[in-house]
Enzyme design. Structure first.
Site, mmCIF file in Angstrom:
data_model
loop_
_atom_site.group_PDB
_atom_site.id
_atom_site.type_symbol
_atom_site.label_atom_id
_atom_site.label_comp_id
_atom_site.label_asym_id
_atom_site.label_seq_id
_atom_site.Cartn_x
_atom_site.Cartn_y
_atom_site.Cartn_z
ATOM 1 C CD GLU A 94 -13.731 -42.979 18.806
ATOM 2 O OE1 GLU A 94 -14.053 -43.802 19.754
ATOM 3 O OE2 GLU A 94 -12.836 -42.186 18.994
ATOM 4 C CG LEU B 176 2.606 -31.003 29.597
ATOM 5 C CD1 LEU B 176 3.228 -31.778 28.473
ATOM 6 C CD2 LEU B 176 3.418 -29.752 29.851
ATOM 7 N N GLY B 177 -1.384 -32.920 30.303
ATOM 8 C CA GLY B 177 -1.930 -33.450 31.704
ATOM 9 C C GLY B 177 -1.215 -34.703 32.185
ATOM 10 N NE ARG B 178 -5.176 -37.523 34.790
ATOM 11 C CZ ARG B 178 -6.351 -37.092 35.370
ATOM 12 N NH1 ARG B 178 -6.564 -36.946 36.550
ATOM 13 N NH2 ARG B 178 -7.312 -36.948 34.514
ATOM 14 C CB ILE B 179 -2.336 -39.070 29.017
ATOM 15 C CG1 ILE B 179 -3.214 -39.963 29.835
ATOM 16 C CG2 ILE B 179 -1.557 -39.780 27.766
ATOM 17 C CD1 ILE B 179 -4.519 -40.362 29.135
ATOM 18 C CG ASP C 239 -6.522 -44.773 19.700
ATOM 19 O OD1 ASP C 239 -6.641 -45.604 19.161
ATOM 20 O OD2 ASP C 239 -6.635 -44.455 20.788
ATOM 21 C CG HIS D 156 -11.094 -45.139 21.448
ATOM 22 N ND1 HIS D 156 -12.068 -44.316 21.416
ATOM 23 C CD2 HIS D 156 -10.277 -45.168 22.632
ATOM 24 C CE1 HIS D 156 -11.920 -43.430 22.761
ATOM 25 N NE2 HIS D 156 -10.867 -44.177 23.481
ATOM 26 N NE ARG E 121 -8.247 -25.182 29.815
ATOM 27 C CZ ARG E 121 -9.420 -25.389 30.591
ATOM 28 N NH1 ARG E 121 -10.625 -25.088 30.417
ATOM 29 N NH2 ARG E 121 -9.191 -26.846 31.120
ATOM 30 N N GLY F 299 -6.559 -37.970 22.007
ATOM 31 C CA GLY F 299 -7.586 -37.362 22.977
ATOM 32 C C GLY F 299 -8.899 -37.918 22.676
ATOM 33 N NE ARG F 300 -13.235 -39.158 24.972
ATOM 34 C CZ ARG F 300 -12.565 -40.054 25.406
ATOM 35 N NH1 ARG F 300 -11.489 -40.530 24.840
ATOM 36 N NH2 ARG F 300 -12.836 -40.551 26.709
#
Ligand code: NAP
Ligand code: 8YV
Length: 322
Positions: free
Chosen positions: A262, A153-156, A257, A280, A176, A232-233
């Site tokens: 990749e 729940l950061g910037r994005i 995505d 992506h 966390r 994310g990744r």
């Protein structure tokens, strides 16, 4: 005005606006991706900045004795050996915030497509299947009534949560550290969140702590009506476990995505009808990529003109340039 003798190295491909903007002020050196530091020593010693989209390893950092700044094209800077850069006092910058809206919009689009199978429905129509008396099968899942857990729940992640609110779904999150300023339910572990929600949207960075944490157990807890979205990744997901869960009906559907290796997408995923797969593209619009490119260039320019890059990463706070 910057010193035109300062050389900026561009390993691999980068957005053309980065080249255009930096080319007006600096001497640009380009080198193919994957090549080791084979340029002659004198040239390498002129390099004081790097702008990259594909990362920079410790061997390259060590080969550039006068390197001061590495500007990454992307908010995730996992391709750069940032600990090594930090140990040598080299500043690393990334491109936060300018892509939040685009990536959050893509996450919502991917969630809707995964639930309501719109790409499959369009393919069905285009293949000439829509005839009198024929209709596309009902989608097994709906957005209505879902409980969405944001892993990150950061910037994005915050922008994704804001976009979910009008859909009237329940929103929870796992990070966390707890956010005091949001009303969403907090889960201190991913496992507890997976047991409570039916949908996970992953938007966490690639770190030692996020490796394959979305594993068979987390997918089992999401259950047969469960949905996993990852913007994310790919690093965060055990892809073999995901393929097995989707194939065996233990997980309802997934929208991805990003992938572990990749641009390789496992055949097991490609052949599954309940996987919605994107190459992506979450930040990949012309306006957003332009903004990211401008920020890469501005970080380098500001470092060499004011000593204060715009968006340094937390691991490498800039020293006073003196
Ligand atoms: P950010 O602002 O740094 O937010 C990261 C979030 O992840 C924070 O809420 C953080 O909370 C949480 N987090 C980190 N490590 C965690 C862990 N071990 N367990 C639980 N939560 C953890 O980053 P952002 O700007 O939102 O970007 C997030 C990531 O998205 C990027 O690093 C990048 O990899 C990816 N991304 C992908 C695309 C794409 O094209 N698909 C585009 C942009 C970004 P705590 O620190 O409190 O745990
Ligand atoms: C880009 C991303 O596709 O910002 C990130 O972390 O994953 C994407 O916005 C990528 O960085 C382009 O190289």
């Amino acid at each position: 005005m910057s010193d035109p003798r300062i050389a900026i190295l561009i390993p691999g491909k980068i957005h053309p606006r980065v080249l255009e903007k930096l080319g007006k002020l600096f001497d640009i050196l380009t080198v193919e991706t994957g090549r080791g530091p084979t340029i002659e020593r004198e040239t390498l010693s002129r390099v004081r900045g790097v702008a990259c989209a594909g990362g920079l390893n410790a061997a390259w950092i060590d080969a550039l004795p006068n390197l001061e700044v590495i500007a990454n094209f992307g908010v995730g800077y996992d391709g750069i050996d940032v600990a090594h850069a930090a140990s040598k006092g080299i500043v690393v910058t990334n491109t936060p915030d300018v892509l939040n809206d685009e990536v959050a919009d893509t996450a919502i689009g991917l969630l809707l497509n995964t639930l309501r199978q719109m790409p499959r429905a369009e393919n069905w129509l285009r293949a000439g299947n829509w005839k009198p008396g024929q209709s596309f099968p009902l989608s097994p899942f709906s957005m209505k009534g879902r409980h969405v857990g944001l892993f990150g729940l950061g910037r994005i992640g915050l922008e994704i949560a804001k976009r979910l609110e009008p859909f009237k779904v329940k929103i929870s999150y796992h990070t966390r550290s707890r956010h005091k300023d949001v009303a969403y339910d907090y889960f201190p572990t991913l496992k507890e969140m997976a047991a409570a929600v039916d949908t996970i949207i992953a938007i966490v960075p690639k770190t030692a702590h996020t490796h394959r944490v979305i594993d068979a157990e987390i997918l089992r807890l999401l259950g047969p009506d469960g949905v996993l979205i990852n913007v994310g990744r790919g690093w965060s997901v055990d892809e073999d476990a995901l393929i097995a869960a989707l194939r065996d009906g233990k997980l309802g559907a997934a929208g991805l995505d990003v992938f572990y290796d990749e641009p390789v997408v496992p055949e097991g995923l490609l052949s599954l009808p309940n996987a919605t797969l994107l190459p992506h593209i979450a930040s990949a619009s012309v306006p957003t990529r332009n903004a990211m490119a401008d920020l890469v260039a501005e970080n380098i320019i500001q470092w060499f003109t004011t000593g204060r890059p715009v968006t340094p990463v937390p691991e490498t706070p800039p020293r006073s340039k003196g």
